[in-house]
Design a protein around this motif. Sequence first.
Motif, PDB file in Angstrom:
ATOM      1  N   TYR A 127       1.032  -1.222   0.418  1.00  0.00           N
ATOM      2  CA  TYR A 127       0.127  -0.252   0.261  1.00  0.00           C
ATOM      3  C   TYR A 127       0.870   1.877  -0.225  1.00  0.00           C
ATOM      4  CZ  TYR A 127       1.481  -0.143   5.188  1.00  0.00           C
ATOM      5  OH  TYR A 127       1.379  -0.517   6.423  1.00  0.00           O
ATOM      6  N   HIS A 128       2.087   1.261   0.758  1.00  0.00           N
ATOM      7  CA  HIS A 128       2.575   2.581   0.539  1.00  0.00           C
ATOM      8  C   HIS A 128       3.249   2.774  -0.629  1.00  0.00           C
ATOM      9  CE1 HIS A 128       5.154   4.804   3.550  1.00  0.00           C
ATOM     10  NE2 HIS A 128       4.801   4.002   4.387  1.00  0.00           N
ATOM     11  N   ILE A 129       3.498   1.420  -1.893  1.00  0.00           N
ATOM     12  CA  ILE A 129       4.093   1.964  -2.916  1.00  0.00           C
ATOM     13  C   ILE A 129       3.355   2.199  -3.481  1.00  0.00           C
ATOM     14  CG2 ILE A 129       4.985  -0.152  -4.711  1.00  0.00           C
ATOM     15  CD1 ILE A 129       6.308  -1.791  -3.294  1.00  0.00           C
ATOM     16  N   GLY A 130       2.006   1.583  -3.596  1.00  0.00           N
ATOM     17  CA  GLY A 130       0.710   2.225  -4.351  1.00  0.00           C
ATOM     18  C   GLY A 130       0.467   3.355  -4.218  1.00  0.00           C
ATOM     19  N   PHE A 131       0.960   4.012  -3.303  1.00  0.00           N
ATOM     20  CA  PHE A 131       0.403   5.397  -2.908  1.00  0.00           C
ATOM     21  C   PHE A 131       1.417   5.991  -2.831  1.00  0.00           C
ATOM     22  CE2 PHE A 131      -3.194   4.431   0.918  1.00  0.00           C
ATOM     23  CZ  PHE A 131      -3.974   5.079   0.214  1.00  0.00           C
ATOM     24  N   SER A 132       2.726   5.855  -3.407  1.00  0.00           N
ATOM     25  CA  SER A 132       4.064   6.488  -3.499  1.00  0.00           C
ATOM     26  C   SER A 132       3.678   6.448  -5.740  1.00  0.00           C
ATOM     27  CB  SER A 132       5.095   5.647  -2.703  1.00  0.00           C
ATOM     28  OG  SER A 132       6.381   6.377  -3.511  1.00  0.00           O
ATOM     29  N   VAL A 133       3.468   5.574  -6.033  1.00  0.00           N
ATOM     30  CA  VAL A 133       3.002   5.376  -7.792  1.00  0.00           C
ATOM     31  C   VAL A 133       2.764   6.725  -7.838  1.00  0.00           C
ATOM     32  CG1 VAL A 133       2.570   4.071  -9.424  1.00  0.00           C
ATOM     33  CG2 VAL A 133       3.994   2.814  -7.366  1.00  0.00           C
ATOM     34  N   SER A 179       8.792   8.304  -0.127  1.00  0.00           N
ATOM     35  CA  SER A 179       7.424   7.098   0.436  1.00  0.00           C
ATOM     36  C   SER A 179       7.036   7.929   1.451  1.00  0.00           C
ATOM     37  CB  SER A 179       8.228   5.985   0.401  1.00  0.00           C
ATOM     38  OG  SER A 179       8.698   5.705  -1.014  1.00  0.00           O
ATOM     39  N   TYR A 180       7.434   8.349   2.653  1.00  0.00           N
ATOM     40  CA  TYR A 180       6.934   8.290   3.721  1.00  0.00           C
ATOM     41  C   TYR A 180       5.483   9.559   3.463  1.00  0.00           C
ATOM     42  CZ  TYR A 180       8.164   4.348   6.352  1.00  0.00           C
ATOM     43  OH  TYR A 180       8.502   3.270   6.948  1.00  0.00           O
ATOM     44  N   THR A 181       6.453  10.674   2.617  1.00  0.00           N
ATOM     45  CA  THR A 181       5.732  11.936   2.736  1.00  0.00           C
ATOM     46  C   THR A 181       3.837  11.551   2.293  1.00  0.00           C
ATOM     47  OG1 THR A 181       7.550  12.548   1.171  1.00  0.00           O
ATOM     48  CG2 THR A 181       7.339  13.444   3.626  1.00  0.00           C
ATOM     49  N   GLN A 182       4.821  10.507   0.935  1.00  0.00           N
ATOM     50  CA  GLN A 182       3.715  10.449   0.164  1.00  0.00           C
ATOM     51  C   GLN A 182       2.185   9.876   0.600  1.00  0.00           C
ATOM     52  OE1 GLN A 182       6.179   8.878  -2.679  1.00  0.00           O
ATOM     53  NE2 GLN A 182       6.228  10.973  -4.469  1.00  0.00           N
ATOM     54  N   LEU A 183       2.768   9.201   1.455  1.00  0.00           N
ATOM     55  CA  LEU A 183       1.935   7.715   2.136  1.00  0.00           C
ATOM     56  C   LEU A 183       0.577   9.441   2.582  1.00  0.00           C
ATOM     57  CD1 LEU A 183       0.368   5.325   2.391  1.00  0.00           C
ATOM     58  CD2 LEU A 183       1.703   5.686   4.580  1.00  0.00           C
ATOM     59  N   LEU A 184       1.464  10.225   3.357  1.00  0.00           N
ATOM     60  CA  LEU A 184       0.246  11.090   4.035  1.00  0.00           C
ATOM     61  C   LEU A 184      -0.352  11.699   3.210  1.00  0.00           C
ATOM     62  CD1 LEU A 184       2.248  12.500   7.271  1.00  0.00           C
ATOM     63  CD2 LEU A 184       0.306  10.623   7.066  1.00  0.00           C
ATOM     64  N   GLN A 185       0.358  12.208   2.152  1.00  0.00           N
ATOM     65  CA  GLN A 185       0.124  13.039   1.252  1.00  0.00           C
ATOM     66  C   GLN A 185      -1.325  12.913  -0.007  1.00  0.00           C
ATOM     67  OE1 GLN A 185       3.436  14.208  -1.348  1.00  0.00           O
ATOM     68  NE2 GLN A 185       4.535  15.223  -0.181  1.00  0.00           N
ATOM     69  N   MET A 186      -1.083  11.429   0.552  1.00  0.00           N
ATOM     70  CA  MET A 186      -2.591  10.896  -0.923  1.00  0.00           C
ATOM     71  C   MET A 186      -3.374  11.358   0.237  1.00  0.00           C
ATOM     72  SD  MET A 186      -1.673  11.201  -3.964  1.00  0.00           S
ATOM     73  CE  MET A 186      -2.911  10.215  -4.645  1.00  0.00           C
ATOM     74  N   GLY A 187      -3.560  10.792   1.377  1.00  0.00           N
ATOM     75  CA  GLY A 187      -4.805  10.780   2.499  1.00  0.00           C
ATOM     76  C   GLY A 187      -5.424  11.793   2.322  1.00  0.00           C
ATOM     77  N   ILE A 188      -4.531  12.692   2.526  1.00  0.00           N
ATOM     78  CA  ILE A 188      -5.142  13.924   2.150  1.00  0.00           C
ATOM     79  C   ILE A 188      -5.627  14.517   1.263  1.00  0.00           C
ATOM     80  CG2 ILE A 188      -4.367  16.843   2.878  1.00  0.00           C
ATOM     81  CD1 ILE A 188      -2.197  16.427   5.054  1.00  0.00           C
ATOM     82  N   ILE A 189      -4.488  14.374   0.311  1.00  0.00           N
ATOM     83  CA  ILE A 189      -5.760  14.704  -1.130  1.00  0.00           C
ATOM     84  C   ILE A 189      -7.067  14.046  -2.030  1.00  0.00           C
ATOM     85  CG2 ILE A 189      -5.088  13.993  -3.305  1.00  0.00           C
ATOM     86  CD1 ILE A 189      -2.013  14.825  -2.719  1.00  0.00           C
ATOM     87  N   PHE A 190      -6.837  13.366  -1.129  1.00  0.00           N
ATOM     88  CA  PHE A 190      -8.826  12.239  -1.037  1.00  0.00           C
ATOM     89  C   PHE A 190      -9.473  13.020  -0.224  1.00  0.00           C
ATOM     90  CE2 PHE A 190      -6.174   8.485  -1.985  1.00  0.00           C
ATOM     91  CZ  PHE A 190      -6.762   8.589  -4.043  1.00  0.00           C
ATOM     92  N   ILE A 191      -9.789  13.326   0.729  1.00  0.00           N
ATOM     93  CA  ILE A 191     -10.190  13.814   1.618  1.00  0.00           C
ATOM     94  C   ILE A 191     -10.235  15.633   1.112  1.00  0.00           C
ATOM     95  CG2 ILE A 191     -10.206  15.015   3.734  1.00  0.00           C
ATOM     96  CD1 ILE A 191      -9.060  13.087   5.076  1.00  0.00           C
ATOM     97  N   GLY A 192      -9.311  16.624   0.831  1.00  0.00           N
ATOM     98  CA  GLY A 192      -9.712  17.501   0.107  1.00  0.00           C
ATOM     99  C   GLY A 192     -10.420  17.692  -0.802  1.00  0.00           C
ATOM    100  N   LEU A 193     -10.155  16.830  -2.147  1.00  0.00           N
ATOM    101  CA  LEU A 193     -11.080  16.282  -3.156  1.00  0.00           C
ATOM    102  C   LEU A 193     -12.184  16.131  -2.861  1.00  0.00           C
ATOM    103  CD1 LEU A 193      -8.452  15.011  -5.720  1.00  0.00           C
ATOM    104  CD2 LEU A 193      -9.079  17.172  -5.623  1.00  0.00           C
ATOM    105  N   PHE A 194     -11.745  15.378  -2.024  1.00  0.00           N
ATOM    106  CA  PHE A 194     -14.365  15.119  -1.934  1.00  0.00           C
ATOM    107  C   PHE A 194     -15.072  16.635  -1.452  1.00  0.00           C
ATOM    108  CE2 PHE A 194     -17.269  14.150   1.392  1.00  0.00           C
ATOM    109  CZ  PHE A 194     -18.063  13.365   0.942  1.00  0.00           C
TER     110      PHE A 194
END
Length: 570
Positions: A43-49, A174-189
């Motif tokens: 899941y780390h890889i998926g969000f990072s990609v 990678s670790y910053t990207q994991l949090l980034q994608m979570g915030i991005i999904f929430i913000g877009l919604f």
Amino acid sequence: MSLIDWIVLCCTLIIIVGYGVFKSRGNKNIDGYLLGSKSLPWYHIGFSVMATQASAITFLSAPGLAYTSGMSFAQFYFGVPLAMIVLSITFVPIFHRMRVFTAYEYLEKRFDVKTRAFTAFLFLLQRGLSTGITIYAPSVILSSILQVNATYTTLLIGCIVIFYTVYGGTKAVSYTQLLQMGIIFIGLFLAGVMVVHLLPKDIGLVKALHIAGKSGRANAIDFSFDWNNQYTLWSGLIGGFFLQLSYFGTDQSQVGRYLTGSSIRDSRLGLLMNGLVKVPLQFLILMIGILVFAYYQYNQPPLFFNKVELKKIEQSPYQTELTKIKEDYASIFDEKQAQIDRLSAALDNDDKQTVNDVRQRLSAANEKTSTIRKELTDLMEKNDPKADTNDNNYIFLNFVTEKLPKGLIGLLIAIVFLASMGSTASALNSLASTTVVDIYKRFINDNGSDIKYLNVSRIMTFFWGVFSIIIALYASKLGNLLEAVNILGSLFYGTILGIFVVAFYLKYVQGTATFVAAILTEALVILCWKFDLMAFLWLNLVGCVFVVIIALMIQYIRNILGRPSELPNR
């Protein structure tokens, strides 16, 4: 922005960067610095990609692209799921078994050093230039908000990314990207919900999409087969497939993401996760642009979305001409709004005849609007020949800062920053790894210590960061940034993919034939683009196919002439 927005923005950035730096402490060699010691879960890889591909350009330009031309850009990503399947079956196990740092190491083992070096050079050229564009995109935001020159904001953003990437390497990325994608999904919604909330009370989500569709903005799929049409089902499935296969399979910024996986299984699952989520995510981003378009059918949009450029002309000697343009613009909007009201009533009553009549009238009104905007941009260039007359990248930014509530503005601007930081950091990390492993370690110092290579990796990360900032300072003249970065990639990705296709599947073909074929094909691709012979997505197919064909022909001729077999340099 309000104080609340600044607090939200600053706190989000500090938490993300601090977390990445904290989790990446303790790097002692390039295995940890460049590959994260190959310890990350799927899941780390998926969000990072996803975070690597979803740059700030995506969140700035895609809604603007949907606003001006509709949903057709979604077809660009139709090849992603197919590419992820092919990569999971072929590329991933090969790279893992060979335990390489970069994708290009494999090419020397398969072919020779010159083919490896040429492919690495193509990657460094393309990725170095495109990274500059991804840095420029969020600098537009601060420039517009603070009313300062984009040069200063570009330097600020570039320096932040350079800091944590130089320090933490791929783990910080990678670790910053994991949090980034979570915030991005929430913000877009939240952004989508708010746009619908701001529409008139009798206009819900479904009706807004109907209105946008009748105005020519819901054209998600085009079944026509046209070489010169940028976005069709076929260009997305075929040309897009080759582009995505090359990007995810041979671009070190992505290969480096899934090489961090703890196993082949984790790398595969990460890629497949990206394939399943990417297309719906892009639809959501484009739909937000469509909803913004629907909002501006009931509320007069700005004459020009770039406030800085509009302010210049307002303070120029051409104020009289500008006043006339504004009056004409307002008059046409009143005319369009009357037609939109007719359209809304016709949709409620299923009055197809009125719907068709309104569509024709709206089309004519849109042509008048385009003429007026052309008069404005001509006036801008007359006042300042260097004026930025393309405001596509400012559409969503303008809407966010003018119409959304406090707090959410800061969050959405933070999203654009986070997206830029994620993709830029991955790019800098990949540029450094390719420079160190494929150039420095291979040609300059092949017996250095772990500390030596680690220090050189940090120096190269810093160097490419500075290079990208310099490119960013000239990115404002490239029009829509999302299209610009994809066109740039299409000039090189097809050739690079062709080299890897030959390497994986045509064992009969050797290094010299592949090397010459790659040079000839790259020249052909550039000529096709220069003379506008086809839409840019098809360049990926042309590049890949011609490398394969020319390499086969050259190898056949060499065999007839009795050339000796080549042994790869190891």
